[in-house]
Design a protein around this motif. Structure first.
Motif, mmCIF file in Angstrom:
data_model
loop_
_atom_site.group_PDB
_atom_site.id
_atom_site.type_symbol
_atom_site.label_atom_id
_atom_site.label_comp_id
_atom_site.label_asym_id
_atom_site.label_seq_id
_atom_site.Cartn_x
_atom_site.Cartn_y
_atom_site.Cartn_z
ATOM 1 N N TRP A 9 4.632 20.384 -6.250
ATOM 2 C CA TRP A 9 3.521 19.454 -6.472
ATOM 3 C C TRP A 9 3.313 18.734 -5.152
ATOM 4 C CZ3 TRP A 9 1.675 14.361 -7.404
ATOM 5 C CH2 TRP A 9 0.502 14.319 -8.192
ATOM 6 N N VAL A 10 2.171 19.003 -4.515
ATOM 7 C CA VAL A 10 1.953 18.641 -3.120
ATOM 8 C C VAL A 10 1.125 17.367 -2.992
ATOM 9 C CG1 VAL A 10 1.043 19.407 -0.899
ATOM 10 C CG2 VAL A 10 2.094 21.069 -2.466
ATOM 11 N N VAL A 11 1.708 16.400 -2.288
ATOM 12 C CA VAL A 11 1.028 15.138 -2.000
ATOM 13 C C VAL A 11 0.690 15.124 -0.512
ATOM 14 C CG1 VAL A 11 1.161 12.619 -2.075
ATOM 15 C CG2 VAL A 11 2.369 13.991 -3.802
ATOM 16 N N LEU A 12 -0.596 15.110 -0.218
ATOM 17 C CA LEU A 12 -1.057 15.098 1.164
ATOM 18 C C LEU A 12 -1.240 13.660 1.619
ATOM 19 C CD1 LEU A 12 -1.833 17.625 2.915
ATOM 20 C CD2 LEU A 12 -4.215 16.955 2.539
ATOM 21 N N LEU A 13 -0.632 13.291 2.724
ATOM 22 C CA LEU A 13 -0.827 11.958 3.276
ATOM 23 C C LEU A 13 -1.930 12.035 4.318
ATOM 24 C CD1 LEU A 13 2.029 11.780 1.947
ATOM 25 C CD2 LEU A 13 2.495 9.988 3.599
ATOM 26 N N ASP A 14 -3.022 11.335 4.040
ATOM 27 C CA ASP A 14 -4.225 11.490 4.847
ATOM 28 C C ASP A 14 -5.008 10.188 4.847
ATOM 29 O OD1 ASP A 14 -6.131 13.600 6.141
ATOM 30 O OD2 ASP A 14 -7.392 12.532 4.715
ATOM 31 N N GLU A 15 -5.578 9.832 6.000
ATOM 32 C CA GLU A 15 -6.307 8.567 6.110
ATOM 33 C C GLU A 15 -7.564 8.544 5.242
ATOM 34 O OE1 GLU A 15 -8.819 9.540 10.207
ATOM 35 O OE2 GLU A 15 -6.889 8.514 10.329
ATOM 36 N N ARG A 16 -7.993 9.729 4.770
ATOM 37 C CA ARG A 16 -9.150 9.804 3.873
ATOM 38 C C ARG A 16 -8.731 9.934 2.411
ATOM 39 N NH1 ARG A 16 -12.212 14.704 6.702
ATOM 40 N NH2 ARG A 16 -10.043 15.293 7.092
ATOM 41 N N ARG B 84 -5.341 21.329 2.720
ATOM 42 C CA ARG B 84 -6.233 20.468 1.936
ATOM 43 C C ARG B 84 -6.588 21.123 0.603
ATOM 44 N NH1 ARG B 84 -7.831 16.091 4.581
ATOM 45 N NH2 ARG B 84 -7.607 16.041 6.861
ATOM 46 N N GLU B 85 -6.747 22.441 0.621
ATOM 47 C CA GLU B 85 -7.056 23.154 -0.619
ATOM 48 C C GLU B 85 -5.840 23.229 -1.546
ATOM 49 O OE1 GLU B 85 -8.429 26.910 0.795
ATOM 50 O OE2 GLU B 85 -10.468 26.194 1.220
ATOM 51 N N ARG B 86 -4.656 23.314 -0.958
ATOM 52 C CA ARG B 86 -3.426 23.458 -1.754
ATOM 53 C C ARG B 86 -2.964 22.140 -2.370
ATOM 54 N NH1 ARG B 86 0.069 23.187 -4.613
ATOM 55 N NH2 ARG B 86 2.030 24.364 -4.773
ATOM 56 N N ALA B 87 -3.277 21.020 -1.733
ATOM 57 C CA ALA B 87 -2.758 19.720 -2.175
ATOM 58 C C ALA B 87 -3.186 19.407 -3.604
ATOM 59 C CB ALA B 87 -3.234 18.624 -1.237
ATOM 60 N N CYS C 208 3.479 15.638 2.500
ATOM 61 C CA CYS C 208 3.133 16.280 3.764
ATOM 62 C C CYS C 208 2.407 15.313 4.691
ATOM 63 C CB CYS C 208 2.240 17.488 3.517
ATOM 64 S SG CYS C 208 3.013 18.798 2.547
ATOM 65 N N VAL C 209 2.959 15.145 5.888
ATOM 66 C CA VAL C 209 2.344 14.341 6.943
ATOM 67 C C VAL C 209 1.854 15.301 8.016
ATOM 68 C CG1 VAL C 209 2.681 12.509 8.644
ATOM 69 C CG2 VAL C 209 3.926 12.435 6.465
ATOM 70 N N GLY C 210 0.560 15.253 8.323
ATOM 71 C CA GLY C 210 -0.041 16.199 9.250
ATOM 72 C C GLY C 210 0.233 15.874 10.707
ATOM 73 N N THR D 108 0.847 -1.181 0.000
ATOM 74 C CA THR D 108 0.000 0.000 0.000
ATOM 75 C C THR D 108 0.874 1.219 0.000
ATOM 76 O OG1 THR D 108 -0.102 0.128 2.413
ATOM 77 C CG2 THR D 108 -1.812 -1.175 1.313
ATOM 78 N N ALA D 109 0.315 2.345 -0.369
ATOM 79 C CA ALA D 109 1.069 3.595 -0.362
ATOM 80 C C ALA D 109 0.151 4.742 0.021
ATOM 81 C CB ALA D 109 1.694 3.848 -1.733
ATOM 82 N N GLY D 110 0.464 5.417 1.094
ATOM 83 C CA GLY D 110 -0.213 6.578 1.507
ATOM 84 C C GLY D 110 -0.126 6.810 2.981
ATOM 85 N N TYR D 111 -0.456 7.775 3.788
ATOM 86 C CA TYR D 111 -0.699 8.270 5.130
ATOM 87 C C TYR D 111 0.029 9.232 5.346
ATOM 88 C CZ TYR D 111 -2.335 8.711 9.853
ATOM 89 O OH TYR D 111 -3.000 8.998 10.970
#
Length: 221
Positions: free
Chosen positions: A134-141, A180-183, A168-170, A32-35
């Motif tokens: 180029w922004v990658v947001l790591l988010d459980e959603r 969230r708007e910038r990602a 980006c890890v919050g 898997t990839a993400g968070y």
């Protein structure tokens, strides 16, 4: 073993055993990839829905632009053991591209209200983002993607018009409104909620894994 209990256990090990345990732990998530001016072209980003999981990466073996990577994470100071493994993977990543690891202190203004804390962390992160990132947001959603798709994301980032790839890890309460708007895209590392330090470990391992996929190397098999 719960995530928090497991983390305390592996931190009690000696450095060699620690590396082995953490890498084994990361292996649980390896499929898997993400968070947490002109913007890069979101429309040029990878179309994940067009890539069935496990079917390979279209950029493997091709010459791809190695955008610099910046990892930005909000949280408490990492444990010595976690930082040891993070630094190990970052050194490996530097064989392929430039990498920065930027840590931002959570609750920078010591707010008593969690909403104010998120806003303060949001501002601190936004201040470090350039218009051509180029922004990658790591988010459980976020979007649930696999390792091959993560490799496609990195391989295709050079087609977005960006000059840098930002992950980006919050903080403990997640990302703020402006982030969230910038990602350009939001992804998740796992369907499970991950301890912040484990999330960083999974991320750097997946970034390294992605480059070995792009280069057709054997690490990921």
């Amino acid at each position: 073993m719960g995530l928090s209990i497991g983390l305390h256990f592996i931190m009690s090990l000696n450095p060699i055993a620690l590396r082995m345990r953490i890498r084994a732990y990361i292996g649980l998530f390896s499929d898997t990839a993400g968070y947490g001016g002109k913007r890069p072209d979101t429309a040029s980003a990878t179309n994940f829905s067009a890539l069935p999981s496990g079917k390979g990466c279209k950029y493997t073996g091709q010459a791809v632009g190695a955008l610099p990577i910046r990892i930005m994470s909000v949280g408490k100071k990492r444990s010595q053991g976690v930082q040891l493994v993070v630094d190990d993977y970052i050194q490996r990543l530097k064989l392929y591209c430039s990498v920065e690891d930027v840590h931002i202190k959570n609750n920078p203004k010591n707010a008593s209200d969690w909403r104010a804390q998120v806003d303060h962390e949001d501002s601190a992160v936004m201040d470090l983002i350039r218009s051509d990132d180029w922004v990658v947001l790591l988010d459980e959603r976020g979007k649930d993607i696999g390792s091959m798709q993560m490799a496609e994301l990195i391989g295709g980032a050079g087609n977005t018009g960006a000059s840098r790839l930002l992950f980006c890890v919050g903080g403990p309460y997640g990302h703020g409104k402006h982030m969230r708007e910038r990602a350009n895209i939001s992804i998740k590392l796992s369907s499970m909620v991950l301890n912040h330090q484990i999330a960083i470990l999974v991320l750097v391992e997946q970034l390294y894994r992605s480059w070995t996929i792009l280069k057709g190397q054997n690490y990921h098999r």
